[in-house]
Write an enzyme that holds these catalytic residues in place. Structure first.
Site, PDB file in Angstrom:
ATOM      1  N   ASP A   7      29.700  32.878  25.347  1.00 18.46           N
ATOM      2  CA  ASP A   7      29.644  33.657  26.583  1.00 18.46           C
ATOM      3  C   ASP A   7      31.087  33.755  27.061  1.00 18.46           C
ATOM      4  O   ASP A   7      31.600  32.828  27.675  1.00 18.46           O
ATOM      5  CB  ASP A   7      28.757  32.963  27.615  1.00 18.46           C
ATOM      6  CG  ASP A   7      28.644  33.761  28.899  1.00 18.46           C
ATOM      7  OD1 ASP A   7      28.621  35.002  28.830  1.00 18.46           O
ATOM      8  OD2 ASP A   7      28.599  33.141  29.980  1.00 18.46           O
ATOM      9  N   GLU A  68      28.633  37.721  23.550  1.00 17.81           N
ATOM     10  CA  GLU A  68      28.098  38.681  24.515  1.00 17.81           C
ATOM     11  C   GLU A  68      28.955  39.938  24.499  1.00 17.81           C
ATOM     12  O   GLU A  68      30.175  39.864  24.594  1.00 17.81           O
ATOM     13  CB  GLU A  68      28.091  38.081  25.919  1.00 17.81           C
ATOM     14  CG  GLU A  68      27.491  39.021  26.946  1.00 17.81           C
ATOM     15  CD  GLU A  68      27.392  38.390  28.313  1.00 17.81           C
ATOM     16  OE1 GLU A  68      26.405  37.681  28.560  1.00 17.81           O
ATOM     17  OE2 GLU A  68      28.317  38.597  29.109  1.00 17.81           O
ATOM     18  N   ASP A 141      27.286  29.410  32.282  1.00 17.02           N
ATOM     19  CA  ASP A 141      27.959  29.963  31.097  1.00 17.02           C
ATOM     20  C   ASP A 141      27.518  29.226  29.831  1.00 17.02           C
ATOM     21  O   ASP A 141      27.386  29.823  28.762  1.00 17.02           O
ATOM     22  CB  ASP A 141      29.485  29.852  31.242  1.00 17.02           C
ATOM     23  CG  ASP A 141      29.971  30.391  32.566  1.00 17.02           C
ATOM     24  OD1 ASP A 141      30.213  31.606  32.657  1.00 17.02           O
ATOM     25  OD2 ASP A 141      30.095  29.585  33.509  1.00 17.02           O
TER      26      ASP A 141
END
EC number: 3.1.21.10
Length: 179
Positions: A7, A68, A141
């Site tokens: 992330d 991501e 996160d």
């Protein structure tokens, strides 16, 4: 299949490693966050993110890296830092010959919770449940990185079958009709 989920972020870059196959219980092998100070020079922050990701790659030896996909936000400064951290993760994987998959936030949320509009708390709760953890990984996160890895494990087989079908169709179309 062992997947390192990333992330991306400059201040907090979530990292999570999940192992398993679709349809079977998954196992978390590690979760954490690579942190950089907000007041440090950008080049030093990117270097710290790179070093952190390299350590995770060395320790866990994933077969895939799921990152991501950066999407447009209102704050251009934030999206730039996220994009730069994302590029670092992809570079680290490419340097080692590890395939990289990009998943949008809505794809990850839909895969893990069933809704592409799920809130962070819902994602954390489902990651906790799916990986049989005692509590949700903190900060968010870290949970998001695990969700990325889970998403990839569950989506990769279908994506592979689709790519193979397209390749067969393309090959058949190129040959033309048979007599």
């Amino acid at each position: 299949m062992r997947v390192l989920g990333v992330d991306p972020g400059l201040t907090r870059c979530g990292i999570g490693v999940v192992e398993g196959v679709a349809g079977r219980p998954l196992t978390m092998l590690g979760v954490g966050v690579v942190r950089t100070p907000a007041d440090a020079e950008l080049s030093h922050r990117l270097l710290a993110v790179e070093q952190g990701i390299e350590e995770w790659l060395d320790e866990h030896r994933p077969e895939f890296v799921a990152v991501e996909r950066v999407f447009s936000q209102h704050n251009v400064r934030t999206v730039m830092g996220t994009a730069q951290a994302s590029a670092v993760a992809m570079l680290c994987a490419a340097r080692r010959g590890i395939p990289v998959a990009l998943h949008t936030p809505s794809e990850v949320k839909a895969a893990v919770t069933g809704s592409g509009r799920a809130e962070k708390a819902q994602v954390g709760a489902m990651v906790t449940r799916l990986l049989r953890l005692a509590s949700p990984p903190k900060p968010a996160d870290a949970a998001d990185a695990l969700a990325l890895a889970i998403c990839h494990i569950w989506r990769a087989p279908a994506q592979s079958r689709l790519q193979q079908a397209v390749a067969r169709h393309t090959l058949h179309a190129a040959k033309g009709p048979t007599a």
